[in-house]
Design an enzyme around this catalytic site. Structure first.
Site, PDB file in Angstrom:
ATOM      1  N   TYR A   1       0.791  -1.217   0.000  1.00  0.00           N
ATOM      2  CA  TYR A   1       0.000   0.000   0.000  1.00  0.00           C
ATOM      3  C   TYR A   1       0.832   1.281   0.000  1.00  0.00           C
ATOM      4  CZ  TYR A   1      -3.852  -3.121   1.469  1.00  0.00           C
ATOM      5  OH  TYR A   1      -4.780  -4.113   1.563  1.00  0.00           O
TER       6      TYR A   1
ATOM      7  N   HIS B   1      -0.630 -11.864   1.500  1.00  0.00           N
ATOM      8  CA  HIS B   1      -1.629 -11.030   0.826  1.00  0.00           C
ATOM      9  C   HIS B   1      -2.511 -11.819  -0.139  1.00  0.00           C
ATOM     10  CE1 HIS B   1      -2.129  -6.461  -0.028  1.00  0.00           C
ATOM     11  NE2 HIS B   1      -3.275  -7.085  -0.142  1.00  0.00           N
TER      12      HIS B   1
END
Length: 279
Positions: A52, A108
């Site tokens: 991110y 993830h």
């Protein structure tokens, strides 16, 4: 803010937390203020990831001096998820977050590295006190079964997955599997991606009617529906303090069985897809 046990951990975690995907696209000061406002209102579950961008650095600033209040989660990219790579990625996340530990660390999504190697790294990081628990993200039942064959029960803390009113695919098999194995289910993008029901649509009118009865908003009603079961959590993102306050309000709602049924009917689950939806 209501809290419940987070999967196989012994931690009580806020049912409504704070996501940070694309938070670095927002005004930095507003983003930090939103996260702090969320903490003030009990949204102490903060989720981020190495993917991110600068989000971890923004989170670090927001939780400065308040680390012990936070259930802090980050994620390793699949491309980094070898045994050595996972450890290195975690240490870099810890440095960006300016903390000595993560409360939970996630893969993830499933990539090319062997799950055995990623899990071995997770276990090493736990032994070293750098993470307190670990889980996965974007894992379908077949992927969860692959992890289960390696570690068995009481090891997978959570599975973070796409879940909103117009995307309920995980209810077919993922949620039942997770509930059977005491794995928390964390909904990301709980308002969808720009496709939240219009107030003029039939579905939107259902949400608005229920919201009006509770002096709430349709967004709060939607969030509360998504965390209606004991295994469910949600991590909406807020770009400003007002948005954070609105999100936190969902934690105070108590929807009746009839209201839950109305929402269920307005937003049908649909057929089980061949592959797990993800963003």
């Amino acid at each position: 803010m209501e809290q419940r046990q987070f999967g196989t951990t012994q931690r009580q975690v806020a049912i409504i937390g704070q996501g940070t995907w694309k938070i670095d696209n927002d005004n930095r000061n507003s983003a930090i203020a939103a996260l702090r406002q969320g903490l003030d209102l009990g949204m102490t579950h903060i989720d981020t990831a190495e993917m991110y961008g600068k989000a971890e650095e923004i989170v670090a600033e927001a939780i400065s001096g308040r680390r012990d209040e936070v259930f802090l989660v980050s994620k390793v990219l699949p491309s980094n998820a070898s045994r050595r790579g996972t450890i290195a990625a975690c240490e870099k996340s810890l440095a960006r977050l300016k903390t000595d530990r993560l409360d939970c660390y996630l893969l993830h999504w499933r990539g090319q590295h062997r799950l055995e190697d990623t899990i071995a790294a997770f276990e090493q990081l736990k032994q070293e006190g750098k993470i307190l628990s670990w889980g996965v993200s974007n894992f379908d039942v077949s992927d969860l079964e692959a992890v289960y064959k390696i570690v068995g029960d009481n090891n997978i803390a959570c599975n973070q997955v796409l879940y909103h009113l117009n995307e309920r695919a995980i209810e077919h098999a993922v949620i039942p599997w997770c509930e059977k194995h005491n794995v928390a289910v964390v909904a990301y993008s709980p308002f969808g991606q720009g496709n939240f029901p219009s107030p003029h649509s039939d579905e939107g009118k259902v949400l608005q009617k229920i919201a009006t009865a509770h002096n709430a908003t349709p967004y709060q009603v939607a969030l509360r529906f998504l965390v209606r079961s004991k295994s469910l959590f949600a991590i909406p993102k807020a770009a400003n303090s007002k948005h954070a306050t609105d999100n936190a309000g969902a934690g105070k709602l108590n929807l009746s069985e009839n209201e839950l049924a109305q929402i269920n009917d307005a937003f049908p689950i649909g057929p089980r897809p061949r592959a797990l939806p993800m963003l």
